[in-house]
Design a protein around this motif. Structure first.
Motif, PDB file in Angstrom:
ATOM      1  N   GLU A 129     -29.008 -58.817 -12.397  1.00 27.12           N
ATOM      2  CA  GLU A 129     -28.419 -59.905 -13.172  1.00 27.12           C
ATOM      3  C   GLU A 129     -28.041 -59.441 -14.572  1.00 27.12           C
ATOM      4  O   GLU A 129     -26.995 -59.823 -15.114  1.00 27.12           O
ATOM      5  CB  GLU A 129     -29.396 -61.068 -13.241  1.00 27.12           C
ATOM      6  N   THR A 130     -28.907 -58.586 -15.164  1.00 24.90           N
ATOM      7  CA  THR A 130     -28.607 -58.052 -16.496  1.00 24.90           C
ATOM      8  C   THR A 130     -27.359 -57.194 -16.478  1.00 24.90           C
ATOM      9  O   THR A 130     -26.497 -57.284 -17.366  1.00 24.90           O
ATOM     10  CB  THR A 130     -29.799 -57.231 -17.012  1.00 24.90           C
ATOM     11  N   ASN A 131     -27.238 -56.340 -15.445  1.00 22.59           N
ATOM     12  CA  ASN A 131     -26.047 -55.488 -15.325  1.00 22.59           C
ATOM     13  C   ASN A 131     -24.783 -56.315 -15.130  1.00 22.59           C
ATOM     14  O   ASN A 131     -23.716 -55.972 -15.658  1.00 22.59           O
ATOM     15  CB  ASN A 131     -26.219 -54.510 -14.161  1.00 22.59           C
ATOM     16  N   GLN A 132     -24.910 -57.405 -14.371  1.00 20.83           N
ATOM     17  CA  GLN A 132     -23.755 -58.275 -14.177  1.00 20.83           C
ATOM     18  C   GLN A 132     -23.309 -58.900 -15.492  1.00 20.83           C
ATOM     19  O   GLN A 132     -22.108 -59.005 -15.776  1.00 20.83           O
ATOM     20  CB  GLN A 132     -24.108 -59.378 -13.166  1.00 20.83           C
ATOM     21  N   ARG A 150     -11.514 -54.317 -28.142  1.00 25.11           N
ATOM     22  CA  ARG A 150     -11.275 -53.565 -26.914  1.00 25.11           C
ATOM     23  C   ARG A 150     -12.012 -52.222 -26.952  1.00 25.11           C
ATOM     24  O   ARG A 150     -12.578 -51.769 -25.944  1.00 25.11           O
ATOM     25  CB  ARG A 150      -9.773 -53.353 -26.693  1.00 25.11           C
ATOM     26  N   ILE A 151     -12.020 -51.592 -28.114  1.00 24.73           N
ATOM     27  CA  ILE A 151     -12.780 -50.352 -28.268  1.00 24.73           C
ATOM     28  C   ILE A 151     -14.267 -50.602 -28.081  1.00 24.73           C
ATOM     29  O   ILE A 151     -14.976 -49.820 -27.438  1.00 24.73           O
ATOM     30  CB  ILE A 151     -12.508 -49.722 -29.662  1.00 24.73           C
ATOM     31  N   GLN A 152     -14.752 -51.706 -28.629  1.00 21.33           N
ATOM     32  CA  GLN A 152     -16.159 -52.069 -28.450  1.00 21.33           C
ATOM     33  C   GLN A 152     -16.480 -52.255 -26.970  1.00 21.33           C
ATOM     34  O   GLN A 152     -17.531 -51.817 -26.490  1.00 21.33           O
ATOM     35  CB  GLN A 152     -16.453 -53.356 -29.225  1.00 21.33           C
ATOM     36  N   GLY A 153     -15.546 -52.894 -26.272  1.00 21.08           N
ATOM     37  CA  GLY A 153     -15.746 -53.098 -24.839  1.00 21.08           C
ATOM     38  C   GLY A 153     -15.778 -51.779 -24.077  1.00 21.08           C
ATOM     39  O   GLY A 153     -16.616 -51.576 -23.198  1.00 21.08           O
ATOM     40  N   VAL A 154     -14.883 -50.868 -24.422  1.00 14.91           N
ATOM     41  CA  VAL A 154     -14.861 -49.551 -23.771  1.00 14.91           C
ATOM     42  C   VAL A 154     -16.165 -48.806 -24.027  1.00 14.91           C
ATOM     43  O   VAL A 154     -16.725 -48.167 -23.122  1.00 14.91           O
ATOM     44  CB  VAL A 154     -13.655 -48.723 -24.273  1.00 14.91           C
ATOM     45  N   ASN A 155     -16.650 -48.889 -25.242  1.00 12.63           N
ATOM     46  CA  ASN A 155     -17.895 -48.182 -25.586  1.00 12.63           C
ATOM     47  C   ASN A 155     -19.119 -48.763 -24.896  1.00 12.63           C
ATOM     48  O   ASN A 155     -20.181 -48.135 -24.884  1.00 12.63           O
ATOM     49  CB  ASN A 155     -18.098 -48.212 -27.105  1.00 12.63           C
ATOM     50  N   TYR A 156     -18.956 -49.929 -24.305  1.00 14.25           N
ATOM     51  CA  TYR A 156     -20.051 -50.539 -23.544  1.00 14.25           C
ATOM     52  C   TYR A 156     -20.412 -49.704 -22.325  1.00 14.25           C
ATOM     53  O   TYR A 156     -21.428 -49.925 -21.670  1.00 14.25           O
ATOM     54  CB  TYR A 156     -19.659 -51.949 -23.111  1.00 14.25           C
ATOM     55  N   ILE A 157     -19.573 -48.720 -22.003  1.00 15.65           N
ATOM     56  CA  ILE A 157     -19.823 -47.850 -20.849  1.00 15.65           C
ATOM     57  C   ILE A 157     -21.162 -47.133 -20.979  1.00 15.65           C
ATOM     58  O   ILE A 157     -21.770 -46.728 -19.980  1.00 15.65           O
ATOM     59  CB  ILE A 157     -18.690 -46.808 -20.700  1.00 15.65           C
ATOM     60  N   GLU A 158     -21.654 -46.986 -22.203  1.00 11.46           N
ATOM     61  CA  GLU A 158     -22.941 -46.324 -22.428  1.00 11.46           C
ATOM     62  C   GLU A 158     -24.099 -47.080 -21.784  1.00 11.46           C
ATOM     63  O   GLU A 158     -25.167 -46.511 -21.546  1.00 11.46           O
ATOM     64  CB  GLU A 158     -23.206 -46.183 -23.932  1.00 11.46           C
ATOM     65  N   GLU A 159     -23.881 -48.345 -21.481  1.00 10.57           N
ATOM     66  CA  GLU A 159     -24.929 -49.167 -20.876  1.00 10.57           C
ATOM     67  C   GLU A 159     -25.042 -48.954 -19.371  1.00 10.57           C
ATOM     68  O   GLU A 159     -25.973 -49.446 -18.740  1.00 10.57           O
ATOM     69  CB  GLU A 159     -24.657 -50.657 -21.139  1.00 10.57           C
ATOM     70  N   GLU A 161     -25.284 -46.261 -16.220  1.00 10.26           N
ATOM     71  CA  GLU A 161     -25.475 -44.888 -15.749  1.00 10.26           C
ATOM     72  C   GLU A 161     -24.515 -44.572 -14.609  1.00 10.26           C
ATOM     73  O   GLU A 161     -23.966 -43.472 -14.535  1.00 10.26           O
ATOM     74  CB  GLU A 161     -26.916 -44.711 -15.259  1.00 10.26           C
ATOM     75  N   ARG A 162     -24.287 -45.541 -13.739  1.00  3.03           N
ATOM     76  CA  ARG A 162     -23.353 -45.360 -12.619  1.00  3.03           C
ATOM     77  C   ARG A 162     -22.429 -46.578 -12.570  1.00  3.03           C
ATOM     78  O   ARG A 162     -22.665 -47.520 -11.807  1.00  3.03           O
ATOM     79  CB  ARG A 162     -24.111 -45.212 -11.292  1.00  3.03           C
ATOM     80  N   PRO A 163     -21.365 -46.595 -13.345  1.00  4.82           N
ATOM     81  CA  PRO A 163     -20.454 -47.740 -13.351  1.00  4.82           C
ATOM     82  C   PRO A 163     -19.772 -47.916 -11.999  1.00  4.82           C
ATOM     83  O   PRO A 163     -19.449 -46.936 -11.331  1.00  4.82           O
ATOM     84  CB  PRO A 163     -19.449 -47.380 -14.446  1.00  4.82           C
ATOM     85  N   ASP A 164     -19.555 -49.159 -11.608  1.00  5.67           N
ATOM     86  CA  ASP A 164     -18.904 -49.409 -10.322  1.00  5.67           C
ATOM     87  C   ASP A 164     -17.390 -49.287 -10.460  1.00  5.67           C
ATOM     88  O   ASP A 164     -16.848 -49.031 -11.532  1.00  5.67           O
ATOM     89  CB  ASP A 164     -19.316 -50.764  -9.765  1.00  5.67           C
TER      90      ASP A 164
END
Length: 261
Positions: A129-132, A150-159, A161-164
């Motif tokens: 649920e947290t990942n969602q 938008r840059i902030q959103g892209v940098n959220y990738i750090e959260e 480990e295995r993005p879908d």
């Protein structure tokens, strides 16, 4: 009786199978016989241990008990046969006690296992649920009208480990179609961490064909060469043929192209 040991009556005495008169005679003998008193204390100690400690019953328990008792009789140089019925009754009770305790422990452990699985399932659900929620926030930010958001959103990738695939595709769209150079560069840097993905490889090749910013072009070329993506050779050759391709970009391509062909 005072001249003869009463080893064979000890199991019946401990089980309460002796009559009052027999028990009285037995107790008087034990009071005056150090050997029988010692044997009685050892058997009582053994039973007390079984009450306090848990051992899984095995087929060897009866044999080990009788062997130990036989050794003690040999030490006393007396041959006293245990009554098979009494010995079997006493040791049988010991086995029942041990089996009962083992069953209780097994039940407790099984309950603990089920409880742990329930906790693990709850934790896994909470993490999902947290990942969602993180993914929803990330995708929402990448569609924001503000380039900084938008840059902030892209940098959220750090959260992640295995993005879908949904996250990878959203980053690809930022790299390929975002109007802001900084957003596209940030999206490239995020995607470059997942070059094992076929979606990422194809996105980088498409970016190489369409990107106009020289800094991003160089970064994409270096990434494709690093992973030795052979399909990048043709787009690089096309860049060499374009008149508007910066000279230093052409020099970069000429230096690395032989490694891909």
């Amino acid at each position: 009786m005072e001249k003869q040991h009463v080893f064979d009556q000890i199991p019946d005495y401990l089980d309460g199978n002796l009559s009052k008169s027999e028990a009285s005679v037995f107790e008087k003998h034990v009071e005056n016989c150090a050997d029988c008193q010692k044997e009685l204390e050892e058997m009582q100690a053994f039973l007390n241990v079984m009450d306090k400690e848990v051992h899984t019953p095995s087929d060897k328990l009866k044999a080990n008990f009788e062997a130990a008792l036989e050794q003690e009789k040999q030490h006393q140089r007396k041959v006293v046969q245990l009554k098979s019925k009494s010995s079997s009754n006493w040791t049988g009770n010991v086995l029942k006690i041990a089996a009962s305790i083992a069953l209780l422990v097994a039940s407790f452990q099984m309950g603990s296992l089920f409880q742990q699985r329930k906790v693990d399932a709850s934790i896994a659900q909470l993490q999902d649920e947290t990942n969602q929620m993180k993914q929803t926030a990330m995708l929402s930010l990448m569609e924001n009208q503000s380039a900084s958001k938008r840059i902030q959103g892209v940098n959220y990738i750090e959260e992640f480990e295995r993005p879908d695939e949904a996250i990878i595709q959203a980053l690809a769209n930022r790299l390929l179609y975002d109007e802001n150079d900084n957003v596209r560069m940030t999206a490239f840097e995020a995607l470059a961490k997942f070059t094992s993905s076929e979606t990422v490889k194809n996105t980088l090749i498409e970016a190489l064909e369409n990107e106009k910013n020289p800094s991003i072009q160089v970064a994409v070329i270096q990434a494709l060469v690093q992973i030795q993506e052979k399909k990048a050779a043709e787009p690089m050759k096309k860049l060499l043929d374009k008149e508007d391709t910066q000279p230093f970009i052409k020099d970069q391509i000429k230096a690395v192209l032989p490694s891909l062909t």
